[in-house]
Write an enzyme that holds these catalytic residues in place. Structure first.
Site, mmCIF file in Angstrom:
data_model
loop_
_atom_site.group_PDB
_atom_site.id
_atom_site.type_symbol
_atom_site.label_atom_id
_atom_site.label_comp_id
_atom_site.label_asym_id
_atom_site.label_seq_id
_atom_site.Cartn_x
_atom_site.Cartn_y
_atom_site.Cartn_z
ATOM 1 N N GLN A 142 0.959 -1.389 0.028
ATOM 2 C CA GLN A 142 -0.013 0.091 -0.191
ATOM 3 C C GLN A 142 0.770 1.266 0.056
ATOM 4 O O GLN A 142 1.897 1.275 0.586
ATOM 5 C CB GLN A 142 -0.787 -0.193 1.199
ATOM 6 C CG GLN A 142 -1.801 1.191 1.377
ATOM 7 C CD GLN A 142 -1.084 2.128 2.452
ATOM 8 O OE1 GLN A 142 -0.303 2.023 3.412
ATOM 9 N NE2 GLN A 142 -1.722 3.566 2.389
ATOM 10 N N TYR A 144 1.035 5.369 0.384
ATOM 11 C CA TYR A 144 0.704 6.761 0.571
ATOM 12 C C TYR A 144 1.726 7.563 -0.443
ATOM 13 O O TYR A 144 2.831 7.372 -0.449
ATOM 14 C CB TYR A 144 0.510 7.147 1.937
ATOM 15 C CG TYR A 144 -0.215 6.753 2.899
ATOM 16 C CD1 TYR A 144 -1.528 6.913 2.514
ATOM 17 C CD2 TYR A 144 0.020 6.172 4.113
ATOM 18 C CE1 TYR A 144 -2.598 6.642 3.406
ATOM 19 C CE2 TYR A 144 -1.158 5.561 4.782
ATOM 20 C CZ TYR A 144 -2.526 5.845 4.486
ATOM 21 O OH TYR A 144 -3.589 5.473 5.126
ATOM 22 N N THR A 170 -3.615 4.767 -1.758
ATOM 23 C CA THR A 170 -4.848 4.884 -0.813
ATOM 24 C C THR A 170 -5.117 6.364 -1.100
ATOM 25 O O THR A 170 -4.056 7.101 -1.222
ATOM 26 C CB THR A 170 -4.194 4.841 0.670
ATOM 27 O OG1 THR A 170 -4.244 3.329 0.778
ATOM 28 C CG2 THR A 170 -5.448 5.262 1.520
ATOM 29 N N ARG A 179 -10.366 12.122 14.514
ATOM 30 C CA ARG A 179 -10.594 10.946 15.542
ATOM 31 C C ARG A 179 -10.523 11.395 16.592
ATOM 32 O O ARG A 179 -9.330 11.746 17.604
ATOM 33 C CB ARG A 179 -9.392 9.896 15.249
ATOM 34 C CG ARG A 179 -9.527 9.559 13.683
ATOM 35 C CD ARG A 179 -8.600 8.440 13.274
ATOM 36 N NE ARG A 179 -8.547 8.145 11.572
ATOM 37 C CZ ARG A 179 -7.572 7.646 11.189
ATOM 38 N NH1 ARG A 179 -6.455 7.058 11.689
ATOM 39 N NH2 ARG A 179 -7.606 7.465 9.791
ATOM 40 N N LYS A 265 -7.275 2.671 -3.667
ATOM 41 C CA LYS A 265 -8.194 2.325 -2.474
ATOM 42 C C LYS A 265 -8.475 3.469 -2.079
ATOM 43 O O LYS A 265 -7.806 4.517 -1.682
ATOM 44 C CB LYS A 265 -7.124 1.449 -1.574
ATOM 45 C CG LYS A 265 -7.879 1.337 -0.182
ATOM 46 C CD LYS A 265 -6.974 0.485 0.578
ATOM 47 C CE LYS A 265 -7.601 0.165 1.836
ATOM 48 N NZ LYS A 265 -7.541 1.370 3.041
ATOM 49 N N HIS A 289 -12.703 3.396 4.468
ATOM 50 C CA HIS A 289 -11.254 3.264 5.462
ATOM 51 C C HIS A 289 -11.863 2.755 6.715
ATOM 52 O O HIS A 289 -11.502 3.054 7.773
ATOM 53 C CB HIS A 289 -11.041 4.591 5.539
ATOM 54 C CG HIS A 289 -9.402 4.300 5.703
ATOM 55 N ND1 HIS A 289 -8.605 5.031 4.636
ATOM 56 C CD2 HIS A 289 -8.626 4.364 6.829
ATOM 57 C CE1 HIS A 289 -7.454 4.924 5.210
ATOM 58 N NE2 HIS A 289 -7.386 4.576 6.455
#
Ligand SMILES: Cc1cc2nc3c(=O)[nH]c(=O)nc-3n(C[C@H](O)[C@H](O)[C@H](O)COP(=O)(O)O)c2cc1C
Length: 390
Positions: A142, A144, A170, A179, A265, A289
């Site tokens: 994956q 970034y 991603t 969060r 993704k 996600h």
């Protein structure tokens, strides 16, 4: 009546992902558990993901010979024993020492592709070396996209050299989700507050396994930020490097430089899915996600039918977010996905009992897929096309 979950420590006795989740909850300190489980803001997205799967009811067929069943799946990124792969999750080392390696080995033994995160605690090379016994095991990386494109190019080259077949870009996290639990747990930047330190002091199994050998790092970034950088320094570097200018032209840029399988993704919109196809990607992951980014995002399984329509078979579709049962994978498959990525489902396994726990998580989902397929009256995944949705 509320059912009791497994209350011991032997992952072989877990019969559902919920049992592994209960085991993980008993072992992890509060802040690490929240890192694993929580979503953004009010966690409406996390709950909506499960609710959307649960609301889908299927109409089973009967009097069909299901004695010889097959759930093997061909992904663009390699073959799998079942319509699933282990999805990318960063900083797994906070859950179990060398959790990435445990997950990668469990996936390889189970014949399932494994996707390593850029922000993993174990490096691209260490994961490749730890899974050398299974040369056919598909490994994905994956990505970034960092502002410094040289970093991205180096990561790609390292993945190529280490035999990774696929890149997963991603696209939905250039700006971090809001969060709230994170802000509540930490005083200052990623430093657990006193309440959390007190709680952590009681988690002796976690302390012995994760803390005592030295806190995990982001090994893939050692070359960019230095081996001696603390996880805190690294986290700051990562936040600075996240590229909020990321756009479709960058997907084209990546496509020109990567001739393996390219997976995007972060898709929830049918027009975005069509645009991805035009950029020449091999696969897309329909995902929100796991509810960790935009709290108001549509559950991926709800977005899937329109996306499958728009893509019309021109690219492979994968799906994640909320998959906790084999039946969820079958529902996604019925609606047009080739298979699912597992996020928290396998993380619960590894957080509960390392490699043995991850293996158990994969075995649980695999056997649920097989059992569910038979109960639907289908001998193969292709026969799911006959299954009506109530
Ligand atoms: C603890 C954790 C860390 C994650 N880290 C990443 C990451 O570094 N890169 C990424 O693309 N997705 C990351 N994700 C998202 C997963 O790849 C996946 O989309 C999500 O977990 C799916 O939802 P589920 O956990 O409900 O199955 C992470 C998810 C979790 C739970």
């Amino acid at each position: 009546m509320k059912r009791k979950l497994y209350s011991g420590r032997n992952p072989a006795r877990a019969v559902a992902i919920a049992d592994l989740q209960a085991m993980a909850r008993r072992r992890l300190p509060h802040f690490a558990l929240e890192y694993l489980e929580c979503g953004a803001e009010d966690e409406l997205g996390v709950h909506a993901n499960r609710a959307a799967f649960e609301a889908l009811r299927l109409v089973p067929r009967t009097l069909r010979d299901v004695s010889a069943r097959s759930i093997e799946t061909q992904f663009k990124g390699g073959n799998s024993a079942a319509p699933m792969a282990v999805g990318p999750t960063g900083f797994n080392g906070m859950l179990w020492r060398d959790a990435d390696i445990a997950l990668a080995r469990a996936a390889a033994q189970s014949g399932v592709p494994f996707c390593l995160a850029t922000l993993a605690s174990a490096s691209i090379e260490r994961v490749a070396a730890a899974t050398r016994e299974w040369p056919a095991a598909p490994r994905w990386l994956q990505l970034y996209m960092f502002q410094d494109r040289q970093c991205t190019l180096e990561l790609m080259q390292r993945a190529r050299d280490a035999g990774y077949t696929s890149l997963v870009l991603t696209t939905d996290a250039t700006v971090y989700g809001n969060r709230n639990w994170e802000a509540r747990n930490y005083r200052g930047f990623k430093k657990p507050d006193f309440r959390n330190l007190l709680n952590t002091a009681t988690c002796w199994r976690w302390l012995a396994n994760v803390y005592a050998p030295g806190l995990p790092r982001f090994e893939n970034l050692d070359g960019f930020i230095g081996k001696r950088a603390s996880a805190l320094d690294a986290a700051e570097w990562i936040e600075r490097q996240m590229d909020t200018t990321l756009a479709w032209r960058d997907v084209e840029w990546l496509r020109e430089r990567w001739d393996g399988t390219l997976i995007l993704k972060g898709i929830l919109d049918a027009d975005d899915a069509s645009q991805a196809v035009r950029c020449g990607v091999d696969s897309i992951v329909v995902t929100n996600h796991g509810g960790r980014q935009l709290d108001a995002a549509i559950p991926s399984v709800a977005a899937l039918p329109a996306i499958a329509d728009a893509v019309g078979g021109r690219a492979e579709i994968l799906l994640d977010s909320g998959v906790r049962r084999g039946m969820d994978a079958l529902k996604a498959r019925r609606l047009g996905a080739q298979g699912v990525l597992l996020g928290r489902a396998t993380l619960y396994g590894v957080a509960a009992a390392g490699e043995r726990g991850a293996l158990r998580a994969l075995e649980i989902i695999r056997s649920e897929i097989d059992n569910g397929l038979a109960q639907l009256g289908c001998a193969s995944l292709d026969r799911l096309a006959d299954i009506a949705i109530a």
